[in-house]
Design an enzyme around this catalytic site. Structure first.
Site, PDB file in Angstrom:
ATOM      1  N   ASP A  25     -55.133 -33.444  49.184  1.00  0.00           N
ATOM      2  CA  ASP A  25     -56.278 -33.389  49.032  1.00  0.00           C
ATOM      3  C   ASP A  25     -56.870 -32.911  49.705  1.00  0.00           C
ATOM      4  O   ASP A  25     -58.062 -31.578  49.716  1.00  0.00           O
ATOM      5  CB  ASP A  25     -56.804 -33.656  47.632  1.00  0.00           C
ATOM      6  CG  ASP A  25     -56.052 -34.122  46.028  1.00  0.00           C
ATOM      7  OD1 ASP A  25     -54.281 -32.874  46.775  1.00  0.00           O
ATOM      8  OD2 ASP A  25     -56.374 -34.639  45.567  1.00  0.00           O
ATOM      9  N   ASP A  29     -58.834 -29.115  50.808  1.00  0.00           N
ATOM     10  CA  ASP A  29     -60.712 -29.361  50.580  1.00  0.00           C
ATOM     11  C   ASP A  29     -61.482 -29.082  51.954  1.00  0.00           C
ATOM     12  O   ASP A  29     -61.671 -27.761  52.276  1.00  0.00           O
ATOM     13  CB  ASP A  29     -61.057 -30.407  50.395  1.00  0.00           C
ATOM     14  CG  ASP A  29     -60.745 -30.557  48.784  1.00  0.00           C
ATOM     15  OD1 ASP A  29     -60.361 -29.983  48.179  1.00  0.00           O
ATOM     16  OD2 ASP A  29     -61.026 -32.335  48.151  1.00  0.00           O
ATOM     17  N   SER A  74     -43.166  -7.963  18.991  1.00  0.00           N
ATOM     18  CA  SER A  74     -43.024 -10.278  19.258  1.00  0.00           C
ATOM     19  C   SER A  74     -41.549 -10.209  18.806  1.00  0.00           C
ATOM     20  O   SER A  74     -40.880  -9.020  18.690  1.00  0.00           O
ATOM     21  CB  SER A  74     -44.370 -10.012  17.726  1.00  0.00           C
ATOM     22  OG  SER A  74     -43.628  -9.017  16.372  1.00  0.00           O
ATOM     23  N   LEU A  75     -41.719 -11.630  17.804  1.00  0.00           N
ATOM     24  CA  LEU A  75     -39.258 -11.109  17.833  1.00  0.00           C
ATOM     25  C   LEU A  75     -39.583 -11.896  16.305  1.00  0.00           C
ATOM     26  O   LEU A  75     -40.530 -11.837  15.632  1.00  0.00           O
ATOM     27  CB  LEU A  75     -40.091 -13.189  18.598  1.00  0.00           C
ATOM     28  CG  LEU A  75     -40.044 -12.768  19.968  1.00  0.00           C
ATOM     29  CD1 LEU A  75     -39.494 -14.183  21.116  1.00  0.00           C
ATOM     30  CD2 LEU A  75     -38.729 -11.517  20.747  1.00  0.00           C
ATOM     31  N   GLU A 104     -34.287 -19.567  26.200  1.00  0.00           N
ATOM     32  CA  GLU A 104     -35.748 -19.542  26.964  1.00  0.00           C
ATOM     33  C   GLU A 104     -36.939 -21.049  25.911  1.00  0.00           C
ATOM     34  O   GLU A 104     -36.348 -20.866  24.025  1.00  0.00           O
ATOM     35  CB  GLU A 104     -36.724 -18.924  27.410  1.00  0.00           C
ATOM     36  CG  GLU A 104     -35.793 -18.283  27.759  1.00  0.00           C
ATOM     37  CD  GLU A 104     -35.782 -17.168  28.341  1.00  0.00           C
ATOM     38  OE1 GLU A 104     -37.508 -17.105  28.583  1.00  0.00           O
ATOM     39  OE2 GLU A 104     -35.637 -15.997  29.233  1.00  0.00           O
ATOM     40  N   LYS A 106     -39.783 -22.238  23.534  1.00  0.00           N
ATOM     41  CA  LYS A 106     -40.638 -20.421  23.256  1.00  0.00           C
ATOM     42  C   LYS A 106     -42.482 -21.827  23.395  1.00  0.00           C
ATOM     43  O   LYS A 106     -42.816 -22.485  23.024  1.00  0.00           O
ATOM     44  CB  LYS A 106     -40.752 -20.196  21.954  1.00  0.00           C
ATOM     45  CG  LYS A 106     -41.771 -19.521  21.166  1.00  0.00           C
ATOM     46  CD  LYS A 106     -41.757 -18.638  19.696  1.00  0.00           C
ATOM     47  CE  LYS A 106     -42.509 -18.531  19.180  1.00  0.00           C
ATOM     48  NZ  LYS A 106     -43.742 -17.652  19.530  1.00  0.00           N
ATOM     49  N   ASP A 108     -45.940 -22.915  23.550  1.00  0.00           N
ATOM     50  CA  ASP A 108     -47.283 -22.117  22.676  1.00  0.00           C
ATOM     51  C   ASP A 108     -48.946 -21.819  22.544  1.00  0.00           C
ATOM     52  O   ASP A 108     -49.357 -23.019  23.430  1.00  0.00           O
ATOM     53  CB  ASP A 108     -46.695 -23.386  21.679  1.00  0.00           C
ATOM     54  CG  ASP A 108     -47.856 -23.384  20.308  1.00  0.00           C
ATOM     55  OD1 ASP A 108     -47.805 -21.799  20.339  1.00  0.00           O
ATOM     56  OD2 ASP A 108     -48.283 -24.499  19.371  1.00  0.00           O
ATOM     57  N   ARG A 127     -52.621  -9.957  24.175  1.00  0.00           N
ATOM     58  CA  ARG A 127     -52.061  -8.906  23.884  1.00  0.00           C
ATOM     59  C   ARG A 127     -52.499  -7.895  22.869  1.00  0.00           C
ATOM     60  O   ARG A 127     -51.418  -6.609  22.667  1.00  0.00           O
ATOM     61  CB  ARG A 127     -51.418  -9.693  22.556  1.00  0.00           C
ATOM     62  CG  ARG A 127     -50.096  -9.473  22.403  1.00  0.00           C
ATOM     63  CD  ARG A 127     -48.643 -10.318  21.119  1.00  0.00           C
ATOM     64  NE  ARG A 127     -47.574  -8.997  20.750  1.00  0.00           N
ATOM     65  CZ  ARG A 127     -48.444  -8.875  19.429  1.00  0.00           C
ATOM     66  NH1 ARG A 127     -48.831  -9.292  19.075  1.00  0.00           N
ATOM     67  NH2 ARG A 127     -46.993  -8.318  19.131  1.00  0.00           N
ATOM     68  N   GLU A 161     -46.874 -16.934  29.307  1.00  0.00           N
ATOM     69  CA  GLU A 161     -47.202 -17.060  28.189  1.00  0.00           C
ATOM     70  C   GLU A 161     -48.647 -17.899  28.760  1.00  0.00           C
ATOM     71  O   GLU A 161     -48.611 -18.110  29.904  1.00  0.00           O
ATOM     72  CB  GLU A 161     -47.053 -17.752  27.395  1.00  0.00           C
ATOM     73  CG  GLU A 161     -47.465 -18.868  25.915  1.00  0.00           C
ATOM     74  CD  GLU A 161     -47.147 -17.930  24.891  1.00  0.00           C
ATOM     75  OE1 GLU A 161     -47.139 -16.071  25.264  1.00  0.00           O
ATOM     76  OE2 GLU A 161     -47.122 -17.884  24.180  1.00  0.00           O
ATOM     77  N   TYR A 213     -41.958 -14.963  31.219  1.00  0.00           N
ATOM     78  CA  TYR A 213     -40.847 -14.684  31.613  1.00  0.00           C
ATOM     79  C   TYR A 213     -39.972 -13.239  30.856  1.00  0.00           C
ATOM     80  O   TYR A 213     -38.902 -13.046  30.670  1.00  0.00           O
ATOM     81  CB  TYR A 213     -41.193 -15.393  29.325  1.00  0.00           C
ATOM     82  CG  TYR A 213     -41.837 -14.672  28.533  1.00  0.00           C
ATOM     83  CD1 TYR A 213     -41.670 -14.074  27.994  1.00  0.00           C
ATOM     84  CD2 TYR A 213     -42.730 -15.792  28.091  1.00  0.00           C
ATOM     85  CE1 TYR A 213     -42.980 -13.193  27.414  1.00  0.00           C
ATOM     86  CE2 TYR A 213     -43.721 -14.778  27.221  1.00  0.00           C
ATOM     87  CZ  TYR A 213     -43.988 -13.906  26.578  1.00  0.00           C
ATOM     88  OH  TYR A 213     -44.656 -13.475  25.589  1.00  0.00           O
ATOM     89  N   LYS A 277     -32.224 -14.615  24.359  1.00  0.00           N
ATOM     90  CA  LYS A 277     -31.932 -13.575  23.863  1.00  0.00           C
ATOM     91  C   LYS A 277     -31.363 -12.864  24.661  1.00  0.00           C
ATOM     92  O   LYS A 277     -29.733 -13.850  25.641  1.00  0.00           O
ATOM     93  CB  LYS A 277     -33.284 -12.949  25.491  1.00  0.00           C
ATOM     94  CG  LYS A 277     -34.486 -14.023  25.159  1.00  0.00           C
ATOM     95  CD  LYS A 277     -34.793 -13.703  26.177  1.00  0.00           C
ATOM     96  CE  LYS A 277     -37.028 -13.445  26.394  1.00  0.00           C
ATOM     97  NZ  LYS A 277     -37.817 -14.191  26.815  1.00  0.00           N
ATOM     98  N   LYS A 301     -37.925 -21.212  15.073  1.00  0.00           N
ATOM     99  CA  LYS A 301     -39.025 -21.819  15.185  1.00  0.00           C
ATOM    100  C   LYS A 301     -38.524 -23.620  14.781  1.00  0.00           C
ATOM    101  O   LYS A 301     -37.460 -23.214  13.674  1.00  0.00           O
ATOM    102  CB  LYS A 301     -39.628 -21.421  13.719  1.00  0.00           C
ATOM    103  CG  LYS A 301     -40.407 -19.968  14.175  1.00  0.00           C
ATOM    104  CD  LYS A 301     -41.538 -20.339  15.255  1.00  0.00           C
ATOM    105  CE  LYS A 301     -42.304 -18.963  15.073  1.00  0.00           C
ATOM    106  NZ  LYS A 301     -43.525 -18.765  14.458  1.00  0.00           N
ATOM    107  N   CYS A 395     -75.923 -46.899  11.225  1.00  0.00           N
ATOM    108  CA  CYS A 395     -75.143 -46.996  12.368  1.00  0.00           C
ATOM    109  C   CYS A 395     -74.282 -48.328  12.122  1.00  0.00           C
ATOM    110  O   CYS A 395     -74.563 -49.723  11.343  1.00  0.00           O
ATOM    111  CB  CYS A 395     -75.858 -47.281  13.107  1.00  0.00           C
ATOM    112  SG  CYS A 395     -74.627 -48.127  14.579  1.00  0.00           S
ATOM    113  N   CYS A 398     -75.700 -51.174  14.433  1.00  0.00           N
ATOM    114  CA  CYS A 398     -76.699 -51.750  13.927  1.00  0.00           C
ATOM    115  C   CYS A 398     -77.816 -51.144  13.174  1.00  0.00           C
ATOM    116  O   CYS A 398     -78.767 -52.438  13.045  1.00  0.00           O
ATOM    117  CB  CYS A 398     -77.907 -51.674  15.301  1.00  0.00           C
ATOM    118  SG  CYS A 398     -78.198 -49.685  15.015  1.00  0.00           S
ATOM    119  N   CYS A 413     -76.424 -42.159  16.291  1.00  0.00           N
ATOM    120  CA  CYS A 413     -77.596 -43.306  16.082  1.00  0.00           C
ATOM    121  C   CYS A 413     -77.748 -43.072  16.784  1.00  0.00           C
ATOM    122  O   CYS A 413     -77.761 -43.118  18.459  1.00  0.00           O
ATOM    123  CB  CYS A 413     -76.271 -44.707  16.345  1.00  0.00           C
ATOM    124  SG  CYS A 413     -77.771 -46.213  16.228  1.00  0.00           S
ATOM    125  N   CYS A 418     -78.883 -50.266  19.855  1.00  0.00           N
ATOM    126  CA  CYS A 418     -77.321 -50.831  19.441  1.00  0.00           C
ATOM    127  C   CYS A 418     -76.443 -51.405  20.044  1.00  0.00           C
ATOM    128  O   CYS A 418     -75.831 -50.752  21.336  1.00  0.00           O
ATOM    129  CB  CYS A 418     -77.116 -49.020  18.619  1.00  0.00           C
ATOM    130  SG  CYS A 418     -75.109 -49.169  18.350  1.00  0.00           S
TER     131      CYS A 418
END
Ligand code: IVH
Length: 664
Positions: A25, A29, A74-75, A104, A106, A108, A127, A161, A213, A277, A301, A395, A398, A413, A418
């Site tokens: 890193d 940097d 869509s599918l 593949e 899917k 989300d 989309r 995606e 994809y 596919k 699904k 609370c 306390c 609180c 506390c």
């Protein structure tokens, strides 16, 4: 500049696309800052593919509409093996060709469309309704896995995606919960919320990623299969998903799916199914499309992973800032690989919205496949004597009255004494940006609190050596170190205390601005809201919070104790340490001085640089950040040039030292 940018982009590609970092890193940097400096000097030469363009920019007032050149379809869905067998049969009726399936994950997240001209990223869109989407180019530029420049100067439009990794989702929600903000229900919503930001600087902080994809349009390649086009997408710089597999039959596809039913919990991103596919493009052409979706593909699904259980209790816990959060305690059930008996209910609104009551039967699922959450109440199973859940008014730790702050969904609180808040608050008080007291880790503080050696942050200043020696693993030497560190913290400038008190919304920057303006703690305490929000960049939220905090009688007692401990309550201006912290270009840098200096001698220069947070060493290596070359510099200068280390002349060093010390 071009060379630096290419180097940085290559490293970023290895890190964000290939998942195989090749540099430290610190090295990254260093080069990044060299590029930033050069771009500041030559702003006309900044290119659109510069990695510095990824931090986000101007704030938009809305998103422009974009018409997709090729509609985003869509599918169709499959929910069981039977559906897949039907799909396979249909395919085979529509073509005589040998069928292989590309399978593949899917992902989300949100579908995105990316356009490149001459290899440069020029537009990214959502989309939308499939025909018209929204232009989110600014936001997508901050997503590190999206190349700003491809490996080849081609025109191409790709789809994929955009998603939020589970880990980032959890961290984001934890931070939001601690701040009393609404949490996102799942990584998909979090990704959507992040891409819909008008301020791309916020998107940049959200750690989104992508899997590409498909190629929507290009004249540069002529692939014959989905497999080949995905391989090419990899080659030209995109991140594709490598869990894909070419299957010879629908039975193989089913094996793949069954394997992922178990494996999906191990992935660091959410998937909601598997996309199947037809691999061969000429076969795809034979098979064709319906109005909405291709006939040559289908989405299997996953069944939602849910479990039923009963809510036995709702527990409320208090965090450092006093936010009180509810947790459902439930009968233990198996869910997605673990036994679950607790689920965060996040806040009052969620309980109200879902009308969750004690002894209710509920369905639970795992958001981000990790965090158990209550999906819904099974109202049919509700007991006849069930009553709407009554929220705590006091609370749990306390007993002081809880407040619901306007515009927040959190119960809070407000009592700084506390006990639950104090333990968390003690850790914050000693932390580096606050009072910076070394040697007091969470375990030591917890013991001190539990043994009633301290009740609040002020008590730290009255702790004795004998008391410290009663703690586990604390011997004379460490006890003395702790006492010295506590004592040293008494002379801190006011802003460190102000931040250390842990007042809601008052971060270290705000604390500094407030201390700078009012100079004395007493003046801060009696400042009006208007005076506080009159400070540039400080808004009414902070001003309100400050006023509320100092209106509390118990806070006055705490401050009286801090005064008795003779803690400095005055703004001291920037100390040398602060200076190097904020402004000095030498901070945390390794510097080599070489050649004859005329303004100072070597030792003087070394002392000044060290006072500004730099480290001066004798020999040049890859780890050197800056070489200051005076007259007649020889081999060290040569080595610096060879290693591409930044080289300054003496004037640059002198002006950097002067500029650092001049800041008030
Ligand atoms: S192919 C013609 N492949 O699933 C449509 N879609 O309804 C081509 N998705 O929102 C879609 N992972 O964004 C395809 N590997 C994948 C996918 C994928 C996720 C999403 C897509 C769309 C939905 C399909």
């Amino acid at each position: 500049m071009i060379a630096l940018n290419e180097k940085l982009n290559q490293w970023a590609h290895e890190y964000y696309v290939k998942d195989m970092p090749t540099v430290e890193d610190a090295e990254y940097d260093k080069i990044y800052h060299q590029l930033v400096e050069l771009e500041a000097t030559f702003p006309d030469l900044v290119t659109s593919d510069s990695i510095t363009q990824r931090i986000g920019g101007e704030i938009l007032t809305g998103f422009n509409k974009v018409e997709h050149q090729v509609p985003m379809m869509s599918l169709n869905n499959a929910f069981n093996k039977g559906d897949l067998l039907d799909f396979d049969k249909r395919i085979k009726k529509l073509t005589d060709k040998e069928i292989q399936y590309m399978v593949e994950l899917k992902i989300d997240g949100l579908a995105i469309n990316l356009r490149y001209e001459n290899g440069l990223f020029i537009q990214g869109a959502t989309r939308g309704d499939g025909v018209i989407g929204e232009d989110i180019t600014q936001n997508l530029k901050t997503v590190m896995s999206i190349p700003l420049k491809l490996k080849q100067p081609i025109d191409i439009e790709v789809r994929g995606e955009c998603y939020m990794p589970k880990k980032s989702f959890i961290q984001l929600n934890e931070a939001r919960e601690a701040d009393g903000e609404n949490v996102f229900a799942n990584p998909r919503n979090a990704a959507a919320g992040s891409l819909r930001q008008l301020d791309s600087k916020i998107t940049a902080k959200r750690n989104l990623s992508t899997f590409i994809y498909t190629v929507a349009e290009t004249s540069s390649f002529d692939f014959s299969t989905q497999a080949a086009s995905l391989d090419e997408l990899d080659i030209i710089g995109f991140k594709t998903n490598h869990q894909r597999q070419l299957c010879q039959s629908i039975e193989d596809v089913w094996d793949y799916i069954e394997n992922f039913l178990d494996k999906r919990n191990e992935l660091d991103y959410e998937i909601d199914g598997i996309v199947i596919k037809v691999n061969d493009f000429s076969a795809q052409k034979d098979i064709g499309f319906t109005v909405k979706a291709p006939r040559w593909a289908i989405a299997y699904k996953f069944p939602a992973e849910e479990a039923e259980t009963i809510i036995r209790d709702i527990e409320w816990t208090v965090g450092r800032t006093g936010v009180v959060t509810p947790t459902a305690v439930m009968d233990p059930v198996q869910l997605a690989g673990t036994t679950v008996s607790r689920a965060s209910l996040h806040n009052v609104d969620l309980i109200k919205e879902k009308d969750i009551r004690l002894l209710d039967s509920v369905m639970i699922h795992k958001a981000g496949d990790i965090i158990p959450e209550v999906t819904r109440v099974l109202v049919d199973k509700r007991r006849t004597d069930s009553k709407v859940y009554e929220f705590p008014t006091h609370c749990p730790a306390c007993g002081s009255e809880l407040e619901r702050i306007e515009s927040e969904v959190a119960l809070r609180c407000m009592n700084p004494m506390c006990p639950a808040q104090i333990k968390e608050g003690l850790n914050h008080f000693v932390s580096r940006n606050a009072m910076n007291i070394d040697g007091l880790g969470p375990r030591v503080l917890e013991q001190m609190y539990d043994k009633e050696i301290i009740k609040n942050v002020a008590d730290l200043y009255f702790v004795t050596e004998e008391e410290l020696l009663t703690l586990d693993k604390i011997k004379e030497k460490s006890a003395n170190n702790i006492l010295t560190a506590i004592n040293n913290s008494k002379t801190n400038s006011l802003e460190k205390l102000l931040f250390g008190l842990g007042i809601q919304h008052v971060g270290s920057k705000a604390a500094k601005l407030i201390a700078e303006k009012f100079k004395e703690l007493d003046a801060v305490m009696s400042a009006t809201k208007e005076e506080v929000s009159g400070i540039d960049t400080i808004g009414p939220v902070i001003a309100d919070s400050l006023e509320k905090y100092f209106a509390n009688e118990e806070v006055h007692e705490l401050i009286a104790e801090l005064k008795r401990a003779e803690i400095n309550l005055t703004y001291l201006g920037k100390t040398l340490e602060d200076l190097s912290h904020v402004e000095s270009p030498f901070k945390d840098k390794t510097i080599v001085l070489t050649g004859k200096l005329t303004h100072f001698n070597r030792n003087e220069a070394k002392e000044k640089i060290e006072a500004l947070g730099g480290k001066v060493t004798g020999s040049v290596s890859k780890k050197t950040d800056i070489v200051v070359a005076g007259e007649e510099a020889g081999s060290k200068l040569e080595k610096a040039l060879k290693l591409e280390v930044t080289v300054w002349n003496e004037e640059q060093m002198v002006s950097a030292i002067e500029n650092s010390t001049k800041v008030e």
